[in-house]
Design a protein around this motif. Structure first.
Motif, mmCIF file in Angstrom:
data_model
loop_
_atom_site.group_PDB
_atom_site.id
_atom_site.type_symbol
_atom_site.label_atom_id
_atom_site.label_comp_id
_atom_site.label_asym_id
_atom_site.label_seq_id
_atom_site.Cartn_x
_atom_site.Cartn_y
_atom_site.Cartn_z
ATOM 1 N N ARG A 297 151.251 -7.744 16.257
ATOM 2 C CA ARG A 297 151.369 -8.019 17.480
ATOM 3 C C ARG A 297 153.560 -7.770 17.833
ATOM 4 O O ARG A 297 153.808 -8.419 16.787
ATOM 5 N N GLU B 100 149.343 -5.964 21.332
ATOM 6 C CA GLU B 100 148.485 -6.019 20.266
ATOM 7 C C GLU B 100 149.324 -4.549 19.344
ATOM 8 O O GLU B 100 149.157 -3.550 20.609
ATOM 9 N N ARG B 101 148.948 -4.311 18.572
ATOM 10 C CA ARG B 101 148.874 -3.144 17.881
ATOM 11 C C ARG B 101 148.128 -2.911 16.882
ATOM 12 O O ARG B 101 147.286 -4.052 16.168
ATOM 13 N N ASN B 102 147.530 -1.365 17.419
ATOM 14 C CA ASN B 102 146.503 -1.388 16.340
ATOM 15 C C ASN B 102 146.876 -0.689 15.065
ATOM 16 O O ASN B 102 147.795 0.291 15.708
ATOM 17 N N LYS B 103 146.937 -0.616 14.177
ATOM 18 C CA LYS B 103 146.636 0.858 13.468
ATOM 19 C C LYS B 103 145.524 1.946 12.682
ATOM 20 O O LYS B 103 144.539 1.356 12.436
ATOM 21 N N LYS C 215 150.531 3.521 14.490
ATOM 22 C CA LYS C 215 150.121 2.651 15.188
ATOM 23 C C LYS C 215 150.618 2.622 17.121
ATOM 24 O O LYS C 215 151.057 3.537 16.937
ATOM 25 N N HIS C 216 149.442 1.877 17.250
ATOM 26 C CA HIS C 216 148.964 2.050 18.687
ATOM 27 C C HIS C 216 149.035 0.576 19.243
ATOM 28 O O HIS C 216 148.727 0.040 19.152
ATOM 29 N N ARG C 217 150.044 1.223 20.352
ATOM 30 C CA ARG C 217 150.062 -0.793 21.208
ATOM 31 C C ARG C 217 149.135 -0.819 22.542
ATOM 32 O O ARG C 217 148.163 0.564 22.999
#
Length: 106
Positions: free
Chosen positions: A21, A39-42, A49-51
Motif C-alpha cells: 500500500r 493498494e498496489r498489486n504486482k 506494479k499497478h495501483r
C-alpha cells in the motif's frame, strides 16, 4: 492503474497479486487536503506494479475525480466560492486538454 475488481495485468494479462500500500494526497473543495492509502498489486508474469484506485481518484491526479469532472463539464467554475482559490486556471486548462485528447476518464 486498475479498478478494484481487475485480477489481470492490463499490460501482459498476467495474474495480479496484492503487493503493498502507498499513501496518496487527495485535494478537495475549500482547499482542504487529506492522505489516503492506495493498494498496489504486482503482476506475477511481468512484475509491473499497478495501483488500485478508488472511484474518487483519477490516475496521476491529486484532486478528487468529482472536482475534475465538474470543472471539465462547466458545472463548477472558478467563481464558485467553494473553489474560487483552488485549483488554478492553468490546471483547469490542462484537465480540459487531457479530456479532449481522451486522457482523462469520462
Amino acid at each position: 492503474m486498475v479498478s478494484g475488481n481487475e485480477s489481470n495485468c492490463p499490460k501482459c494479462g498476467g495474474k495480479l497479486k496484492p503487493h503493498d500500500r502507498v499513501k496518496r494526497l487527495v485535494r478537495t473543495k475549500h482547499g482542504k487536503t487529506y492522505w489516503t492509502t492506495v493498494e498496489r498489486n504486482k503482476c506475477t508474469k511481468c512484475g509491473r506494479k499497478h495501483r488500485v484506485l478508488p472511484e474518487i481518484l483519477l490516475p496521476y491526479k491529486h484532486y478528487e475525480a468529482g472536482i475534475i469532472k465538474g470543472f471539465i463539464s462547466g458545472v463548477i467554475t472558478s467563481f464558485d466560492l467553494e473553489y474560487e482559490d483552488y485549483p488554478c486556471d492553468g490546471t483547469i486548462k490542462i484537465w480540459k486538454k487531457e479530456h479532449e485528447k481522451h486522457l482523462l476518464c469520462d
